[in-house]
Design an enzyme around this catalytic site. Structure first.
Site, mmCIF file in Angstrom:
data_model
loop_
_atom_site.group_PDB
_atom_site.id
_atom_site.type_symbol
_atom_site.label_atom_id
_atom_site.label_comp_id
_atom_site.label_asym_id
_atom_site.label_seq_id
_atom_site.Cartn_x
_atom_site.Cartn_y
_atom_site.Cartn_z
ATOM 1 N N HIS A 281 12.926 13.218 -20.971
ATOM 2 C CA HIS A 281 12.934 12.952 -22.419
ATOM 3 C C HIS A 281 11.606 13.499 -22.924
ATOM 4 C CE1 HIS A 281 15.821 9.361 -21.560
ATOM 5 N NE2 HIS A 281 16.441 10.516 -21.540
ATOM 6 N N HIS B 212 22.433 3.951 -17.775
ATOM 7 C CA HIS B 212 21.424 4.362 -16.794
ATOM 8 C C HIS B 212 21.596 3.597 -15.474
ATOM 9 C CE1 HIS B 212 18.453 6.347 -19.854
ATOM 10 N NE2 HIS B 212 19.590 6.985 -19.727
ATOM 11 N N ASP C 112 25.041 11.831 -13.697
ATOM 12 C CA ASP C 112 23.986 12.328 -14.595
ATOM 13 C C ASP C 112 22.786 12.597 -13.695
ATOM 14 O OD1 ASP C 112 21.915 12.690 -16.375
ATOM 15 O OD2 ASP C 112 22.501 11.051 -17.707
ATOM 16 N N GLU D 184 27.074 16.403 -20.503
ATOM 17 C CA GLU D 184 25.722 16.753 -20.962
ATOM 18 C C GLU D 184 25.328 18.150 -20.499
ATOM 19 O OE1 GLU D 184 22.565 14.263 -19.295
ATOM 20 O OE2 GLU D 184 21.248 14.840 -20.966
ATOM 21 N N ASP E 203 18.731 18.219 -16.874
ATOM 22 C CA ASP E 203 19.390 16.954 -17.235
ATOM 23 C C ASP E 203 20.857 17.265 -17.538
ATOM 24 O OD1 ASP E 203 19.959 14.401 -18.000
ATOM 25 O OD2 ASP E 203 18.805 14.445 -19.865
ATOM 26 N N GLU F 102 24.779 15.544 -25.370
ATOM 27 C CA GLU F 102 25.379 14.641 -24.389
ATOM 28 C C GLU F 102 26.100 13.434 -25.003
ATOM 29 O OE1 GLU F 102 22.523 12.123 -22.304
ATOM 30 O OE2 GLU F 102 20.882 13.270 -23.177
ATOM 31 N N TYR G 216 32.302 5.050 -23.716
ATOM 32 C CA TYR G 216 32.241 4.075 -22.613
ATOM 33 C C TYR G 216 33.060 2.855 -23.022
ATOM 34 C CZ TYR G 216 28.217 7.140 -22.317
ATOM 35 O OH TYR G 216 27.414 8.245 -22.332
ATOM 36 N N HIS H 292 24.643 5.711 -28.071
ATOM 37 C CA HIS H 292 23.342 6.359 -27.808
ATOM 38 C C HIS H 292 23.270 7.652 -28.605
ATOM 39 C CE1 HIS H 292 25.242 9.349 -25.113
ATOM 40 N NE2 HIS H 292 25.917 8.347 -24.580
ATOM 41 N N HIS I 208 18.043 15.016 -26.880
ATOM 42 C CA HIS I 208 16.596 14.831 -26.760
ATOM 43 C C HIS I 208 16.017 16.148 -26.264
ATOM 44 C CE1 HIS I 208 17.095 14.450 -22.345
ATOM 45 N NE2 HIS I 208 18.108 13.640 -22.596
ATOM 46 N N ARG J 50 30.667 10.910 -20.017
ATOM 47 C CA ARG J 50 29.589 11.616 -20.722
ATOM 48 C C ARG J 50 29.605 13.049 -20.212
ATOM 49 N NH1 ARG J 50 25.898 8.277 -19.993
ATOM 50 N NH2 ARG J 50 24.592 9.010 -18.268
ATOM 51 N N ASP K 293 0.811 -1.213 0.000
ATOM 52 C CA ASP K 293 0.000 0.000 0.000
ATOM 53 C C ASP K 293 0.853 1.275 0.000
ATOM 54 O OD1 ASP K 293 1.019 -0.326 2.481
ATOM 55 O OD2 ASP K 293 -0.850 -0.027 3.572
HETATM 56 N N1 GLY Z 1 19.422 11.360 -17.807
HETATM 57 C C1 GLY Z 1 19.034 10.591 -18.898
HETATM 58 C C2 GLY Z 1 19.544 11.126 -20.146
HETATM 59 O O1 GLY Z 1 20.523 11.825 -20.141
HETATM 60 O O2 GLY Z 1 18.969 10.965 -21.185
HETATM 61 MN MN MN Z 2 21.174 12.841 -18.456
HETATM 62 MN MN MN Z 3 19.793 13.465 -21.368
#
Ligand code: GLY
Ligand code: MN
Ligand code: MN
Length: 467
Positions: free
Chosen positions: A389, A278, A295, A429, A306, A406, A410, A378, A382, A427, A66
């Site tokens: 996103h 992620h 991130d 961003e 972001d 971004e 890796y 990737h 976005h 990364r 719950d």
């Molecule tokens: N934080 C997720 C991305 O950078 O898309």
């Molecule tokens: Mn991000």
């Molecule tokens: Mn992002």
């Protein structure tokens, strides 16, 4: 006689204290009802001839038994209504309809008031207050929808999005979200009216991708909180700390500055975890010589930031880390330069991918530039907004859109390259506002040049006092 300078400083103190006292008890910088009304007007203009559209609030989501997850309103529903409650539905008519002897373009079915429930989970707005506070011409109780007479057959198209699953269904509640969805489907079935499940998402994407000035104000606030938090972690980080302790400082700073919660679970990955896009487990202890990829973005009044930075745990990048870091940085800065109105949405990615491909092949990490996808797998951008996103059409860039840039590299352990590159995951961003001229980096408040990061990491943080 009181000296003039003493008097001025005393008055300054009194004014500052009374300004402090006048601070509102609750936030007063939410989007206004006029903003949401204007978005409904914009929607009506884009709706096809003779159509009606239905939007649902988000469901409560169960974490376990719950206990519920933190509620997040459905972004389309919030954009159009400003309503933060579940168990509600918005109806928009392209052409005004007669409802209760008055012409209206809209009906908000809002969750019923319930004195017993409200003592447990908070005051509900109710239909009367929703009319006044949210500026709706016509409101009804959600429980009224089951018996609400609506001749759906007369509309050329019924637009709705059927995107929910796992909607909790209280069979005794005629006004819950499950009941609203069920009764809409029944009414559609009985009327044999023509439905369209895709166009509404496209219309909403077209509206939401171009931010209004009021939205950009909130996004700037979310992004500033985020930059301040990243800076604090940079100052506080030292070997022996854990990923979750870094996350704790980040989230403390978000909340301290007014963010309701992170826009998405914080990704705080050290060493091998920096290579997992992620990663959110955040349980590792960080050692000298490792990288930490963070991130993390604050959410403020539903708008998310972001931002990603990758920093050395010791405060100093190793030579190999420096080489890979600067490739990602070159790619990111070149990608940002492509964030120009009229360019294709994918231009920043193409530019970043080209640079990463060239430089990784020069280092012998890949054999030819086309293999960059092995280590950069990737997209680069976005849209950003009510969702991290965010909704958008992914066509040409236009002024007032906010997108991320971004790129990343890796290289997990075991990769087919010299082991000196292993466990480097980087990364970078930023959140970029498209303008009529040069792009504006909204997250420029947190450093990304190596010398600047290393200089900031030398500074003390208050969190170093409580290690
Ligand atoms: N934080 C997720 C991305 O950078 O898309
Ligand atoms: Mn991000
Ligand atoms: Mn992002």
């Amino acid at each position: 006689m009181i000296h003039k300078a003493v008097l001025i400083s005393f008055l300054t103190f009194v004014f500052a204290a009374s300004a402090q006292n006048k601070k509102p008890l609750y936030d007063n910088d939410y989007l206004t009802k006029e903003f949401h009304q204007s978005r409904r007007t914009a929607l009506i203009e884009k709706m096809p001839e003779g159509s009606v559209a239905f939007f649902f609030s988000a469901p409560e989501k169960i974490r376990s038994n719950d206990v519920e997850y933190q509620f997040k309103q459905d972004p389309d529903f919030y954009y159009l209504t400003g309503c933060r409650e579940t168990n509600s539905m918005l109806v928009i008519f392209k052409d005004e309809q007669d409802v209760d002897d008055a012409l209206t373009h809209e009906i908000l079915f809002i969750q019923d008031k319930n004195i017993f429930e409200e003592r447990w989970t908070g005051v509900r707005m109710g239909r009367d207050s929703a009319k006044k506070t949210l500026g709706f011409k016509c409101t009804k109780n959600a429980s009224d929808f089951a018996d609400f007479k609506i001749d759906l057959k007369k509309f050329k198209t019924i637009l709705y999005t059927d995107k929910f699953y796992d909607v909790p269904d209280d069979k005794t509640d005629r006004g819950d979200l499950a009941s609203l969805i069920k009764h809409l489907k029944l009414k559609i079935e009985i009327s044999e009216a023509k439905t369209n499940l895709t166009d509404l998402s496209l219309i909403m994407a077209e509206l939401r991708q171009n931010k209004m000035p009021e939205e950009i104000v909130l996004m700037r606030k979310a992004i500033k909180m985020t930059c301040d938090a990243h800076r604090e972690v940079m100052k506080a980080l030292e070997p022996g700390m854990t990923e979750y302790q870094s996350q704790a400082i980040m989230e403390y700073m978000f909340k301290k500055n007014g963010s309701e919660y992170p826009g998405y679970p914080c990704i705080v990955g050290g060493a091998e975890n920096s290579c997992i896009l992620h990663y959110t487990t955040n349980r590792r202890k960080l050692q000298k010589g490792e990288l930490l990829l963070m991130d993390c973005g604050a959410e403020y009044h539903d708008y998310s930031a972001d931002v990603t930075r990758t920093i050395p745990v010791s405060g100093k990048f190793s030579p190999e880390q420096k080489i890979i870091y600067n490739i990602v940085l070159d790619a990111q800065m070149a990608g940002i330069k492509k964030c120009i109105a009229g360019n294709d949405f994918r231009d920043p990615h193409k530019e970043a991918y080209k640079i990463i491909g060239q430089k990784l092949s020069e280092l012998g990490i890949i054999k030819n530039p086309n293999e960059a996808i092995k280590y950069f797998f990737h997209g680069t951008s976005h849209y950003l907004g009510l969702d991290v996103h965010d909704a958008g059409l992914y066509n040409a860039l236009e002024p007032n859109q906010v997108i991320t840039v971004e790129p990343g590299i890796y290289i997990p352990a075991g990769s087919n390259c010299d082991p000196k590159w292993w466990n480097i995951g980087i990364r970078i961003e930023d959140d970029i506002l498209i303008t009529t001229g040069a792009p504006e980096n909204l997250s420029a408040g947190v450093p990304k040049i190596i010398d600047e990061i290393e200089a900031l990491m030398k500074q003390e943080s208050v969190f170093n006092l409580i290690r």
